[in-house]
Design a protein around this motif. Structure first.
Motif, short mmCIF file in Angstrom:
data_model
loop_
_atom_site.label_atom_id
_atom_site.label_comp_id
_atom_site.label_asym_id
_atom_site.label_seq_id
_atom_site.Cartn_x
_atom_site.Cartn_y
_atom_site.Cartn_z
N LYS A 1 0.67 -1.42 0.12
CA LYS A 1 -0.03 -0.13 -0.11
C LYS A 1 0.79 1.31 -0.05
N TYR A 2 1.86 1.24 0.68
CA TYR A 2 3.12 2.43 0.78
C TYR A 2 3.53 2.58 -0.46
N VAL A 3 3.64 1.67 -1.25
CA VAL A 3 4.36 1.76 -2.67
C VAL A 3 3.34 2.24 -3.61
N ASP A 4 2.12 1.72 -3.37
CA ASP A 4 1.14 2.28 -4.35
C ASP A 4 0.84 3.76 -4.13
N ALA A 5 0.96 4.06 -2.93
CA ALA A 5 0.41 5.30 -2.54
C ALA A 5 1.77 6.55 -2.77
N LYS A 6 2.74 5.95 -3.08
CA LYS A 6 4.12 6.74 -3.08
C LYS A 6 4.12 7.38 -1.81
N SER A 7 4.21 6.59 -0.57
CA SER A 7 4.28 7.51 0.74
C SER A 7 5.53 7.70 1.15
N VAL A 8 5.77 9.01 1.62
CA VAL A 8 7.14 9.51 2.07
C VAL A 8 6.42 10.28 3.36
N VAL A 9 6.79 9.74 4.66
CA VAL A 9 6.18 10.06 5.79
C VAL A 9 7.34 10.03 7.01
N THR A 10 7.30 11.13 7.74
CA THR A 10 8.15 11.35 8.73
C THR A 10 7.21 11.16 10.14
N ALA A 11 7.75 10.62 11.23
CA ALA A 11 6.91 10.75 12.57
C ALA A 11 7.59 11.33 13.72
N MET B 1 1.62 5.58 23.70
CA MET B 1 2.49 6.50 22.77
C MET B 1 1.42 7.40 22.16
N THR B 2 1.88 8.52 21.96
CA THR B 2 1.04 9.38 21.01
C THR B 2 2.00 9.57 19.78
N ILE B 3 1.51 9.47 18.50
CA ILE B 3 2.20 9.48 17.37
C ILE B 3 1.74 10.63 16.40
N MET B 4 2.61 11.62 15.78
CA MET B 4 2.31 12.34 15.09
C MET B 4 2.94 12.34 13.79
N LEU B 5 2.25 12.27 12.44
CA LEU B 5 2.76 12.09 11.28
C LEU B 5 2.74 13.18 10.50
N SER B 6 3.82 13.53 9.54
CA SER B 6 3.87 14.46 8.60
C SER B 6 2.91 14.62 7.87
N SER B 7 2.20 13.51 7.31
CA SER B 7 1.16 13.45 6.39
C SER B 7 0.60 12.14 6.56
N PRO B 8 -0.92 11.79 6.06
CA PRO B 8 -1.49 10.63 6.57
C PRO B 8 -0.91 9.49 5.67
N LEU B 9 -0.97 8.12 6.24
CA LEU B 9 -0.69 6.99 5.53
C LEU B 9 -1.96 6.48 4.88
N PRO B 10 -1.71 5.66 3.67
CA PRO B 10 -2.92 5.24 2.86
C PRO B 10 -3.74 4.43 4.02
N GLY B 11 -4.99 4.81 3.60
CA GLY B 11 -6.00 4.00 4.18
C GLY B 11 -6.61 4.77 5.49
N SER B 12 -5.94 5.96 5.79
CA SER B 12 -6.39 6.85 6.76
C SER B 12 -6.23 8.42 6.61
N ASN B 13 -6.95 9.21 7.15
CA ASN B 13 -6.60 10.67 7.07
C ASN B 13 -6.02 11.01 8.35
N LYS B 14 -5.81 10.33 9.28
CA LYS B 14 -5.31 10.88 10.44
C LYS B 14 -3.83 11.20 10.38
N THR B 15 -3.48 12.28 11.07
CA THR B 15 -2.05 12.40 11.33
C THR B 15 -1.88 12.50 12.77
N GLN B 16 -2.54 12.19 13.63
CA GLN B 16 -2.29 11.85 15.16
C GLN B 16 -3.00 10.66 15.77
N ASP B 17 -2.28 9.63 16.19
CA ASP B 17 -3.08 8.63 17.03
C ASP B 17 -2.30 7.99 18.05
#
Lengths: 186, 430
Positions: A98-108, A127-143
């Motif tokens: 899924k990451y490859v299909d979505a060309k994901s480049v994300v930092t956390a 733990m609280t996680i904050m992403l630079s942009s959402p991962l495929p399958g989700s629109n959240k940047t904090q979880d």
């Protein structure tokens, strides 16, 4: 009967002493254990564990599809128990596709919020996680993540994420009033 | 030590009791009286799938999808026997409804006692028994607690006080695929194969036989798989070999014997008869020798003569072939541990390789006798880390059909192999 003369001043001192002792007993008996846990959490051992958790989970959510799955997994495995590395590697194929299909480049960025449980050789951290942009399958940047760390010969390592049923059990237990936080191993 | 005990108990549980071989018990066609598996069973091989109940949800909607792994057999009457791997069985026990565990005849007839023993060994030390006893005094023994879990009456997750045992259990299963502890029996599994663990993979579904002739039969042999390093004899890590980045060559091969489908064709012949005359027909023969006038009409009818046996060699071609290599955990530990102590900054370059399809490809086909083969090669694989690589070959077949009717379902089979990659380390000699 013999009379014992007590001065007014001594009587006041005695009453004050009795009140101080009674208040002291009440304070000690009702001292909330989470305060005790708070001090525990600040120990150097817990600092090591929380730092290990932050480092490991950062690697999990640091995704660059151009690097390839092996580079990603190797980074995670360097900070994992052998079994944890094997578990993550065995189940990550579809996630990486899924990451490859979505060309994901994300930092956390993340923060170890609270130690949930500790049996001496294993700890569970919220733990609280904050992403630079959402991962495929989700629109959240904090979880929120619940992470198991295990003590190994080389220190504390990431073992796995808790499963949904385990998280639900922890959340249910938090809802019920209890002062017991430390888990006792049989 | 705990692993040793678990293996011993697992092996003990695998010894069937004599009760299985008695009377009309459906287990009687699974085991012979001496306790061995009945040779009439069709070995359906090992099947893997990715069920939701073996998925670990991660934050942000991500998930780790683990393999559920079963070795299955089909009985002559169409029941299916399922042997889950140890980790699969653990997750089945934790999700008895979703996994289909509760639908199995075996979970009641042979299994709960064995399953409880398995759970006790796999997870018992990681439960807070003091808390269970305090909150549920009605459970006077661990067996009662596990029984309630399996019946869906008790949530087990609340009481775990250890967590790493799950990853250890999974790792143990992967390292020893033969570690299977329980036989589960699914009655009429061939009819309901979509709803049993492992689905319809490889399940034999013969067409209904003609009434006059014997039932058709199917026999099949297990595919023969190999995966091995072919060159060089002692591969060095890339960079140290004499030829620049020579790496190693890996070959994977599978031979799938034909599925033998035996069926019987009813042969009829035409015979002259005198049948009763219908309205409007002129009688021209007697339906009974005692009659003096014609009351019937000459005709022919089809009469069963014999059953003619046909033996078909059906090709079960290779539909997909995948090969991988993974540096084992001990080698990874050695590189980052012992080697790292003497060679500063020793690290793992690449622990996992997708060999076929990926670095190499595969080709396959079937001969006139129905035997199908497929061969794949991955050449000059750049192994850069010393140690033992676990090789894995997974093959899926197309299944077989005869005259458009499915005879056997696609099969999933796999095999493991190993290869070593060496490193030359400099040493100071006084």
């Amino acid at each position: 009967m013999k009379e014992i003369p007590v001065s007014k001043r001594n009587l006041i001192v005695a009453v004050i002493l009795a009140v101080v002792i009674a208040v002291g007993i009440l304070v000690i008996e009702n001292w909330p254990l989470h305060t005790e846990q708070g001090s525990t959490a600040s120990t150097s051992e817990d600092s090591l564990v929380s730092a290990a958790a932050v480092n490991a989970i950062e690697k999990v959510f640091q995704v660059n599809y151009q690097e390839g799955k092996e580079v990603w997994l190797n980074r995670i495995c360097e900070l994992s128990t052998p079994a944890g590395c094997e578990l993550f590697s065995a189940g990550a194929d579809r996630m990486w596709e899924k990451y490859v299909d979505a060309k994901s480049v994300v930092t956390a960025a993340m923060q170890a919020v609270e130690k949930i449980a500790d049996n001496g050789s294993e700890q569970v951290w919220r733990m609280t996680i904050m992403l630079s942009s959402p991962l495929p399958g989700s629109n959240k940047t904090q979880d929120t993540a619940y992470v198991v760390l295990a003590k190994t010969d080389s220190g504390w390592n990431f073992d796995r994420f808790l499963m949904e049923a385990e998280i639900n059990a922890i959340l249910d237990r938090e809802k019920t009033p209890t002062t017991t936080v430390e888990e006792g191993k049989k | 030590m705990k692993r040793f005990f678990l293996i011993i108990v697992v092996l003990t549980l695998l010894i069937p009791t004599a009760v299985y071989a008695q009377g009309n018990d459906p287990w009687s066609e699974v085991f012979q009286p001496d306790g061995n598996l009945n040779p009439d069973l069709i070995d359906l091989g090992v099947t893997t799938e990715h069920p939701d109940w073996m998925s670990i949800e991660l934050p942000f909607g991500q998930s780790l999808d683990l393999d559920a792994n079963y070795h299955r057999y089909q009985t002559p009457s169409g029941n299916i026997v399922v042997l889950p791997s140890a980790s699969t069985l653990f997750f089945m026990a934790m999700n008895p409804q979703e996994s289909g565990l509760t639908n199995s005849n075996g979970s009641l007839g042979n299994g709960y006692g064995s399953l409880i023993s398995f759970l006790g060994l796999a997870a018992g030390d990681n439960l807070d028994w003091n808390r269970i006893q305090a909150e549920h005094p009605e459970y006077t023994s661990p067996d009662q607690f596990w029984g309630a879990v399996l019946n869906g009456n008790q949530d087990v997750w609340t009481y775990f006080s250890g967590w790493g045992f799950i990853t250890n259990l999974l790792q143990m299963t992967w390292n020893d695929g033969a570690l299977r502890s329980l036989y589960l029996l699914y009655l009429n599994g061939t009819q309901n194969c979509a709803s049993i663990p492992g689905g319809c993979s490889g399940v034999v579904t013969p067409p209904p036989p003609p009434r006059e002739c014997p039932d058709p039969s199917v026999s099949m042999q297990q595919p023969v798989l190999t995966i091995q390093k072919t060159a060089p004899n002692n591969p060095l890590v890339v960079g140290q070999d004499t030829e620049t980045r020579r790496g190693a060559d890996i070959q994977a091969r599978v031979t799938v014997p034909p599925v033998i489908f035996t069926w019987y064709e009813p042969i009829y012949e035409e015979r002259d008869v005198c049948r009763s005359a219908n309205v409007g027909e002129t009688p021209n023969c007697k339906t009974s020798s005692g009659l003096t006038i014609n009351d019937g009409v000459s005709d022919t009818e089809r009469v069963f003569k014999e059953c003619r046996m046909h033996v078909e060699h059906l090709p079960d071609a290779v539909a997909s072939l995948q090969a991988t290599a993974a540096l084992d955990a001990a080698s990874q530990d050695w590189i980052t541990g012992k080697l790292g102590q003497t060679h500063y900054e020793a690290y793992i370059h690449q622990a996992n390789f997708t060999l076929i399809p990926g670095i190499g490809s595969w080709t396959g086909g079937c001969d006139g006798g129905g035997t199908c083969t497929a061969t794949g090669q991955a050449l000059r694989v750049p192994f850069a880390d010393p140690g033992t690589f676990n090789l894995r070959l997974d093959v899926v077949t197309t299944g077989t059909r005869f005259r458009g009717i499915p005879i056997t379902q696609p099969r999933r089979v796999g095999i493991d192999g190993t290869m070593k990659v060496y490193v030359t380390l400099p040493a100071l000699v006084p």
